[in-house]
Scaffold this motif. Sequence first.
Motif, mmCIF file in Angstrom:
data_model
loop_
_atom_site.group_PDB
_atom_site.id
_atom_site.type_symbol
_atom_site.label_atom_id
_atom_site.label_comp_id
_atom_site.label_asym_id
_atom_site.label_seq_id
_atom_site.Cartn_x
_atom_site.Cartn_y
_atom_site.Cartn_z
ATOM 1 N N THR A 139 86.454 131.253 7.180
ATOM 2 C CA THR A 139 86.332 132.680 6.914
ATOM 3 C C THR A 139 85.012 132.900 6.166
ATOM 4 O O THR A 139 84.323 131.945 5.810
ATOM 5 C CB THR A 139 87.490 133.194 6.035
ATOM 6 N N HIS A 140 84.732 134.163 5.885
ATOM 7 C CA HIS A 140 83.501 134.435 5.135
ATOM 8 C C HIS A 140 83.586 133.911 3.703
ATOM 9 O O HIS A 140 82.569 133.821 3.022
ATOM 10 C CB HIS A 140 83.189 135.927 5.147
ATOM 11 N N ASP A 141 84.780 133.587 3.236
ATOM 12 C CA ASP A 141 84.923 133.009 1.899
ATOM 13 C C ASP A 141 84.747 131.491 1.902
ATOM 14 O O ASP A 141 84.740 130.861 0.845
ATOM 15 C CB ASP A 141 86.312 133.341 1.330
ATOM 16 N N THR A 142 84.643 130.902 3.078
ATOM 17 C CA THR A 142 84.498 129.448 3.161
ATOM 18 C C THR A 142 83.102 129.042 2.723
ATOM 19 O O THR A 142 82.107 129.640 3.152
ATOM 20 C CB THR A 142 84.705 128.988 4.619
#
Length: 184
Positions: free
Chosen positions: A156-159
């Motif tokens: 995800t973009h939080d990875t």
Amino acid sequence: MTRAAWLLDDKLLPPHPVALDFDDNRLNIFQNAFPIMSEFGFTGTVFTVTDLADGQPLPRMDQFPAMRWDQLLKLQDAGWCIAPHTRTHRFLTEISLTEVRQEMDHSYQRVRQMTGEDTPYFAYPAGLWNEDLETIAKQIFRTTRHWFLAENPPVTHDTSPYRLPSINITMDMTMPAFETLMQV
Ligand SMILES: [Zn+2]
């Protein structure tokens, strides 16, 4: 061409995207995966052990024949990404940090020299890593791939780009097991 463009630069991706990558530049990638994936319009990434591509003997890695640069460049011509996976595939948690830097940097530079493309995307041999290795990797690469089994989440973009999870597909995996993995 910028790889990892969605993660790093917020470029759009199609629905349900999958990134297919293969480690160790085995010849059977060229012989088996390449024609089948071409038929379906897919490309992939080969995390390349550069001494294998150079034809150097690596006793720990001779279980399977390896692709050399001529095959790797054919994959590149077909749109594949050729990316570094160390020079000799030594396990990075078992060698000095000076040697780690040499393994990473040599493979990065060698891939760039042979392909003419800058691909600062790295996969740790056998997925073995720690934060000291990551500190060095951040000085050379823009992404690093970890090696987790089925329970990992999708990217995800939080990875963190330096802790990209993957799903390991083994050659002895059954089709039902593979189908279960694809439900993640
Ligand atoms: Zn490997």
